[in-house]
Design a protein around this motif. Structure first.
Motif, PDB file in Angstrom:
ATOM      1  N   HIS A  24     -24.574 -15.837  19.188  1.00  0.00           N
ATOM      2  CA  HIS A  24     -23.931 -15.917  20.425  1.00  0.00           C
ATOM      3  C   HIS A  24     -24.904 -16.444  21.873  1.00  0.00           C
ATOM      4  CE1 HIS A  24     -26.128 -12.609  21.794  1.00  0.00           C
ATOM      5  NE2 HIS A  24     -25.889 -11.816  20.943  1.00  0.00           N
ATOM      6  N   ASP A  28     -29.912 -12.764  21.460  1.00  0.00           N
ATOM      7  CA  ASP A  28     -30.743 -11.648  21.285  1.00  0.00           C
ATOM      8  C   ASP A  28     -31.428 -11.481  20.047  1.00  0.00           C
ATOM      9  OD1 ASP A  28     -28.893 -10.597  19.825  1.00  0.00           O
ATOM     10  OD2 ASP A  28     -27.929  -9.238  21.609  1.00  0.00           O
ATOM     11  N   ASP A  30     -30.608  -9.039  17.852  1.00  0.00           N
ATOM     12  CA  ASP A  30     -29.746  -8.814  16.725  1.00  0.00           C
ATOM     13  C   ASP A  30     -29.221 -10.419  16.457  1.00  0.00           C
ATOM     14  OD1 ASP A  30     -28.061  -7.402  14.996  1.00  0.00           O
ATOM     15  OD2 ASP A  30     -26.838  -7.092  16.254  1.00  0.00           O
ATOM     16  N   ALA A  31     -28.621 -11.027  17.157  1.00  0.00           N
ATOM     17  CA  ALA A  31     -28.037 -12.529  16.904  1.00  0.00           C
ATOM     18  C   ALA A  31     -29.023 -13.357  16.167  1.00  0.00           C
ATOM     19  CB  ALA A  31     -27.688 -12.951  18.407  1.00  0.00           C
ATOM     20  N   ASP A  86     -22.831 -11.910  15.128  1.00  0.00           N
ATOM     21  CA  ASP A  86     -23.016 -11.066  16.416  1.00  0.00           C
ATOM     22  C   ASP A  86     -22.220 -11.465  17.598  1.00  0.00           C
ATOM     23  OD1 ASP A  86     -24.319  -8.660  17.504  1.00  0.00           O
ATOM     24  OD2 ASP A  86     -25.530 -10.097  18.630  1.00  0.00           O
TER      25      ASP A  86
HETATM   26 MN    MN Z   1     -26.289  -9.603  20.608  1.00  0.00          MN
END
Ligand code: MN
Ligand code: 5GP
Ligand code: MN
Length: 324
Positions: A24, A28, A30-31, A86
């Motif tokens: 995305h 971040d 996680d992405a 994500d």
């Molecule tokens: Mn994220």
């Protein structure tokens, strides 16, 4: 559209010769961690794979990009698979939407409660702490060994999305997966230094300026802070360096909901919100066309900084009243 199984998604990836991964916007841990782990695993399996981004990799995550990220949408001309990771809405990769649908097959792997299946193959589970946990399962199902680098990328996703295992989204499974990553040889302390102890002085300075704007409202149950482009310029910081500030706003004793309002380059206003225990910020973000998780959500407002702060405060007060 319906959810598919992890095995089905692994099968589609194994059948592909080329894959473009889509994290995305304003990626971040996680992405990017999820995408980096998948990218390395796909390359290990002999496939052509890249991560297509529409913004620069933030410095604190740059260790994850071992030659995977590109902003060139033609890096792979006619990809077999385009996979968003994500994120589960095209508004989360606006400048890359056209390219995404050029994939012969599209896949969505996500853990946002506000996402609905829209790709050819979808696995969306709002009860999972981090997309990186889903990536771990997909890579296992592909039969690709998890090495140190893949492990550290997955660890980054789990650590950052759980507030380093503090938040209620962290589960036994999050810990079991992490435990298995130790067998892959991860150096968790090294990754922690990269993520949490490698802060540019400009980031500390902008954090100070932002926290000077912190204001309590809603009888002390809510707090809000903001940053303007002018403040960033004065300090020499990037907007991406304000990551983490909204958590500090939420951390104030007695505060249930924290909001952080950011003036973006070009005038749009981005809002980040966090809840501590009983609040539901996904609901509030959805009122403004945004989304996310119950305890971490965001939205974009097309107005000025001051009006955005007022609207957000109003919506939070409303939400707190309903909860009372
Ligand atoms: Mn994220
Ligand atoms: P952050 O505040 O860190 O940018 O985002 C918190 C959570 O809300 C993340 O899971 C993120 O994906 C989600 N989120 C943030 N902004 C938006 C938005 O504008 N739309 C949607 N659907 N989700 C968002
Ligand atoms: Mn996530």
């Amino acid at each position: 559209k319906q959810n598919h199984s992890i095995e089905e998604i692994a099968k589609q990836l194994m059948a592909a010769r080329s894959v473009i991964l889509f994290p995305h916007i304003q990626m971040d841990g996680d992405a990017l961690g999820s995408c980096a782990a998948l990218c390395k695993a796909l390359r290990c399996a002999g496939k052509e794979a890249v991560i297509l981004t529409e913004d620069e990799v933030p410095e604190y995550l740059s260790f994850l990009d071992q030659g995977y990220c590109t902003m060139d949408s033609e890096a792979i001309h006619q990809p077999d698979v385009c996979m968003c990771v994500d994120c589960g809405e095209v508004v989360r990769f606006p400048k890359r939407e056209k390219k995404f649908f050029q994939g012969k097959i599209t896949i969505c792997l996500d853990h946002h409660t506000t996402s609905t299946p829209f790709a050819d193959y979808n696995f969306i589970d709002g009860s999972i702490a981090a997309t990186a946990e889903l990536v771990y399962k997909v890579i296992k199902a592909m039969g690709i060994p998890i090495d140190k680098e893949i492990g550290e990328a997955i660890f980054t996703g789990i650590s950052t999305d759980t507030g380093n295992f503090q938040y209620s989204n962290a589960t036994k499974e999050s810990h079991l997966i992490t435990a298995d990553l130790y067998d892959a040889g991860i150096d968790h302390a090294k990754v922690a230094v990269q993520l949490y102890q490698n802060t540019r002085l400009e980031k500390i300075r902008i954090t100070n300026r932002i926290l000077d704007t912190l204001e309590l409202f809603g009888g002390g149950k809510a707090a809000i802070a903001y940053v303007s482009q002018e403040m960033l310029r004065q300090v020499g910081a990037e907007l991406s360096e304000t990551e983490g500030v909204v958590e500090t706003v939420r951390n104030v004793k007695g505060v249930e909901i924290g909001a952080f309002v950011k003036e973006q380059d070009g005038g749009r206003i981005k809002v980040s919100m966090r809840a501590k225990t009983t609040g539901n910020v996904a609901e509030i973000a959805a009122k403004f066309g945004g989304g996310g998780h119950v305890k971490a959500a965001g939205c974009t407002l097309y107005t000025n900084l001051q009006e955005a702060c007022e609207s957000v405060k109003e919506a939070i007060e409303e939400s707190l009243k309903i909860k009372d």
